[in-house]
Design a protein around this motif. Structure first.
Motif, PDB file in Angstrom:
ATOM      1  N   LEU A   1      50.677 -40.339  34.465  1.00  0.00           N
ATOM      2  CA  LEU A   1      51.372 -41.348  33.659  1.00  0.00           C
ATOM      3  C   LEU A   1      51.698 -42.587  34.476  1.00  0.00           C
ATOM      4  N   GLU A   2      51.407 -42.558  35.783  1.00  0.00           N
ATOM      5  CA  GLU A   2      51.481 -43.688  36.703  1.00  0.00           C
ATOM      6  C   GLU A   2      52.897 -44.089  37.099  1.00  0.00           C
ATOM      7  N   THR A   3      53.831 -44.098  36.186  1.00  0.00           N
ATOM      8  CA  THR A   3      55.198 -44.452  36.551  1.00  0.00           C
ATOM      9  C   THR A   3      56.138 -43.341  36.115  1.00  0.00           C
ATOM     10  N   SER A   4      57.227 -43.202  36.839  1.00  0.00           N
ATOM     11  CA  SER A   4      58.202 -42.185  36.461  1.00  0.00           C
ATOM     12  C   SER A   4      58.879 -42.553  35.150  1.00  0.00           C
ATOM     13  N   ASP A   5      58.953 -43.849  34.835  1.00  0.00           N
ATOM     14  CA  ASP A   5      59.519 -44.255  33.538  1.00  0.00           C
ATOM     15  C   ASP A   5      58.689 -43.680  32.399  1.00  0.00           C
ATOM     16  N   ALA A   6      57.354 -43.768  32.518  1.00  0.00           N
ATOM     17  CA  ALA A   6      56.480 -43.242  31.468  1.00  0.00           C
ATOM     18  C   ALA A   6      56.604 -41.725  31.381  1.00  0.00           C
ATOM     19  N   ALA A   7      56.666 -41.064  32.531  1.00  0.00           N
ATOM     20  CA  ALA A   7      56.806 -39.602  32.531  1.00  0.00           C
ATOM     21  C   ALA A   7      58.144 -39.194  31.933  1.00  0.00           C
ATOM     22  N   ARG A   8      59.190 -39.908  32.284  1.00  0.00           N
ATOM     23  CA  ARG A   8      60.517 -39.606  31.761  1.00  0.00           C
ATOM     24  C   ARG A   8      60.551 -39.772  30.248  1.00  0.00           C
ATOM     25  N   ARG A   9      59.952 -40.851  29.767  1.00  0.00           N
ATOM     26  CA  ARG A   9      59.937 -41.116  28.323  1.00  0.00           C
ATOM     27  C   ARG A   9      59.175 -40.011  27.582  1.00  0.00           C
ATOM     28  N   LEU A  10      58.026 -39.613  28.122  1.00  0.00           N
ATOM     29  CA  LEU A  10      57.238 -38.560  27.487  1.00  0.00           C
ATOM     30  C   LEU A  10      58.009 -37.252  27.451  1.00  0.00           C
ATOM     31  N   LEU A  11      58.628 -36.874  28.555  1.00  0.00           N
ATOM     32  CA  LEU A  11      59.357 -35.606  28.615  1.00  0.00           C
ATOM     33  C   LEU A  11      60.573 -35.617  27.712  1.00  0.00           C
TER      34      LEU A  11
ATOM     35  N   THR B   1      66.939 -36.864  35.463  1.00  0.00           N
ATOM     36  CA  THR B   1      67.434 -37.758  34.428  1.00  0.00           C
ATOM     37  C   THR B   1      68.448 -37.057  33.525  1.00  0.00           C
ATOM     38  N   PRO B   2      69.445 -37.795  32.992  1.00  0.00           N
ATOM     39  CA  PRO B   2      70.527 -37.190  32.205  1.00  0.00           C
ATOM     40  C   PRO B   2      70.048 -36.366  31.010  1.00  0.00           C
ATOM     41  N   ARG B   3      69.077 -36.864  30.239  1.00  0.00           N
ATOM     42  CA  ARG B   3      68.647 -36.153  29.035  1.00  0.00           C
ATOM     43  C   ARG B   3      67.911 -34.858  29.357  1.00  0.00           C
ATOM     44  N   LEU B   4      67.398 -34.734  30.578  1.00  0.00           N
ATOM     45  CA  LEU B   4      66.679 -33.525  30.965  1.00  0.00           C
ATOM     46  C   LEU B   4      67.522 -32.625  31.855  1.00  0.00           C
ATOM     47  N   ASN B   5      68.752 -33.054  32.109  1.00  0.00           N
ATOM     48  CA  ASN B   5      69.668 -32.238  32.887  1.00  0.00           C
ATOM     49  C   ASN B   5      69.979 -30.947  32.123  1.00  0.00           C
ATOM     50  N   GLY B   6      69.833 -29.811  32.775  1.00  0.00           N
ATOM     51  CA  GLY B   6      70.032 -28.537  32.095  1.00  0.00           C
ATOM     52  C   GLY B   6      68.788 -28.018  31.414  1.00  0.00           C
ATOM     53  N   VAL B   7      67.721 -28.835  31.387  1.00  0.00           N
ATOM     54  CA  VAL B   7      66.442 -28.420  30.809  1.00  0.00           C
ATOM     55  C   VAL B   7      65.435 -28.122  31.916  1.00  0.00           C
ATOM     56  N   LEU B   8      65.445 -28.953  32.968  1.00  0.00           N
ATOM     57  CA  LEU B   8      64.529 -28.789  34.086  1.00  0.00           C
ATOM     58  C   LEU B   8      65.289 -28.382  35.343  1.00  0.00           C
ATOM     59  N   SER B   9      64.676 -27.553  36.151  1.00  0.00           N
ATOM     60  CA  SER B   9      65.300 -27.094  37.392  1.00  0.00           C
ATOM     61  C   SER B   9      65.164 -28.152  38.480  1.00  0.00           C
ATOM     62  N   ASP B  10      65.909 -27.976  39.554  1.00  0.00           N
ATOM     63  CA  ASP B  10      65.659 -28.773  40.749  1.00  0.00           C
ATOM     64  C   ASP B  10      64.261 -28.435  41.238  1.00  0.00           C
ATOM     65  N   PRO B  11      63.473 -29.438  41.643  1.00  0.00           N
ATOM     66  CA  PRO B  11      62.078 -29.175  42.014  1.00  0.00           C
ATOM     67  C   PRO B  11      61.930 -28.263  43.228  1.00  0.00           C
ATOM     68  N   ILE B  12      60.881 -27.448  43.184  1.00  0.00           N
ATOM     69  CA  ILE B  12      60.445 -26.703  44.358  1.00  0.00           C
ATOM     70  C   ILE B  12      59.391 -27.557  45.048  1.00  0.00           C
ATOM     71  N   GLU B  13      59.611 -27.852  46.315  1.00  0.00           N
ATOM     72  CA  GLU B  13      58.661 -28.669  47.069  1.00  0.00           C
ATOM     73  C   GLU B  13      57.521 -27.783  47.569  1.00  0.00           C
ATOM     74  N   ILE B  14      56.296 -28.078  47.123  1.00  0.00           N
ATOM     75  CA  ILE B  14      55.131 -27.309  47.541  1.00  0.00           C
ATOM     76  C   ILE B  14      54.378 -28.118  48.594  1.00  0.00           C
ATOM     77  N   THR B  15      54.379 -27.637  49.821  1.00  0.00           N
ATOM     78  CA  THR B  15      53.703 -28.312  50.920  1.00  0.00           C
ATOM     79  C   THR B  15      52.337 -27.667  51.152  1.00  0.00           C
ATOM     80  N   PRO B  16      51.457 -28.344  51.892  1.00  0.00           N
ATOM     81  CA  PRO B  16      50.133 -27.761  52.153  1.00  0.00           C
ATOM     82  C   PRO B  16      50.227 -26.402  52.830  1.00  0.00           C
ATOM     83  N   VAL B  17      49.226 -25.568  52.588  1.00  0.00           N
ATOM     84  CA  VAL B  17      49.151 -24.268  53.258  1.00  0.00           C
ATOM     85  C   VAL B  17      49.164 -24.498  54.764  1.00  0.00           C
ATOM     86  N   ALA B  18      50.038 -23.778  55.467  1.00  0.00           N
ATOM     87  CA  ALA B  18      50.150 -23.937  56.917  1.00  0.00           C
ATOM     88  C   ALA B  18      48.814 -23.659  57.592  1.00  0.00           C
TER      89      ALA B  18
END
Length: 435
Positions: free
Chosen positions: A203-213, A243-260
């Protein structure tokens, strides 16, 4: 015989597509035990949808597929009363929320068909899906221009009858039916279907992703009996999760790093062993050679597998059968260097822009516009002009976030890492200062 069977493999061991949700997928998921435990805990014990943040090609979709299979195995082994079953394919994010919502309900309907027997064996209330199966497999031609609709979407069109003459569903009616199926099959606390919403960064921008979600929050993210895992790169997933409207709907992100790096030899060995059909199989890219390309690709597993696959497909099977492992390894390195030289030769930029590519690589390959001073620029505008030139040659990609300029949003691409490799090693041009 096929190319791979001549080399002693049942199929391509360097396949790029995500791992399946199966025992095979679990076998091939190497170096991810900690991430797998974290994801399973979020799916089974949390009450919010899971968010995964990590670079493109790091293996987020494979991780979710295997986690869903492990969760379903835990139920079959009577380790838990929660039954989790995967949707067949990840759902690719798109700007049109109505179309995306229809995609989600279509995928859920398909999942009830795919898992009908499993649900029955688990004594879960499985819907009668015969009529819906007819709809899924026999689209109805609607209106002028032969536009195609299904009973659960198609631009809001309503289907009044199915192809076989049985009763159809309106768009709203079908969604109501799906919600009922989910509630009946997965009462509160008993599991659910696991679906992936992938590639938020498209979606290129977080604004667009936020709006879609936010638009899909009620019709999709609030569905009882669904556990969604949202995947994104370049900081977008992390940004929208807060974002406020998604608070309680989405978890705190899990950071996935490259395989060691220490897991990479075993990761490739697991693939070679899994796909091998005889003890004398001949691997085009060995575990040690794959370590090299993994380093050049800046630990991007998808790009590394793609390069290994391309090297293999560029040659006849006799090339590998007639050579020793060391000779094949040398040929692979030469091939990789030639590929890097070819990409580097296609790029014509000013010295200042080349230096930015070098500095960005030293910085780890990702940065934010607000880091301009660390790259020797007086302001964002001067840095941006050079970033645009790097984008023109597809050496970096960037996303925008007007609300959070600190977010890392400029990222070196696969081509960018190859070009940097060519110049840093002096393969075709003078070595950059400081390299």
């Amino acid at each position: 015989m096929s190319f791979w069977s001549e080399l002693g493999f049942g199929s391509n061991p360097y396949i790029v597509k995500p791992l399946p949700s199966s025992a095979d997928g679990r076998e091939l998921l190497v170096g991810r035990d900690s991430d797998l435990k974290s994801l399973l805990r979020k799916i089974e014990e949390g009450d919010t949808h899971v968010v995964l943040e990590g670079p493109n090609g790091v293996g987020k979709t494979s991780l979710v597929a295997v986690a869903a299979w492990v969760a379903s195995e835990r139920f079959r082994n009577r380790q838990t009363s929660q039954l989790y079953l995967p949707l067949a394919e990840p759902l690719q994010i798109k700007e049109d929320s109505s179309e995306f919502i229809s995609d989600c309900y279509f995928a859920i309907a398909r999942a009830f068909l795919d898992h009908e027997e499993t649900l029955k064996r688990a004594d879960r209330k499985a819907p009668k899906t015969r009529d819906v199966k007819t709809w899924l497999e026999s689209p109805v031609i609607k209106g002028r221009g032969l536009s195609i609709s299904t009973p659960f979407g198609g631009g809001g069109l309503t289907a009044s009858s199915a192809a076989n003459g049985s009763a159809g569903f309106s768009n709203a009616g079908f969604r109501t039916t799906i919600r009922g199926w989910l509630r009946d099959a997965f009462p509160e606390g008993t599991g659910g279907l696991v679906g992936v919403i992938d590639n938020l960064e498209l979606l290129e921008t977080s604004d667009a992703a936020r709006r879609l979600l936010e638009e899909i929050r009620d019709p999709v993210l609030q569905l009882s009996g669904m556990r969604w895992v949202l995947c994104g790169a370049r900081g977008i997933a992390r940004s929208v999760a807060a974002t406020p409207r998604l608070n309680g709907v989405l978890s705190d992100p899990i950071e996935i790093t490259p395989v060691a790096h220490q897991f990479i030899p075993r990761l490739i060995e697991a693939r070679l062993e899994h796909y091998s059909i005889r003890s004398t199989s001949k691997a085009p890219v060995s575990a040690s050679s794959f370590e090299r390309v993994y380093e050049v690709s800046h630990r991007n597993l998808r790009d590394s597998l793609r390069h290994a696959q391309s090297f293999a497909s560029d040659r006849e099977s006799e090339f590998f059968l007639e050579r020793e492992e060391g000779q094949i390894a040398d040929a692979f390195i030469r091939w990789l260097e030639d590929l890097a030289i070819k990409h580097e030769a296609s790029v014509k930029m000013q010295p200042r822009t080349w230096k930015l590519l070098e500095d960005l690589a030293a910085f780890g390959g990702t940065c934010s516009p607000s880091d301009f001073d660390q790259f020797g620029f007086n302001d964002r505008a001067h840095m941006r002009k050079n970033v645009v030139e790097l984008e023109r040659y597809s050496l970096v990609t960037s996303s925008k976030d007007d609300d959070d300029q600190r977010r890392r949003s400029i990222e070196t691409t696969s081509k960018g890492w190859l070009v940097y490799y060519a110049r840093a090693k002096g393969l075709s041009s003078p070595v950059l200062p400081g390299v």
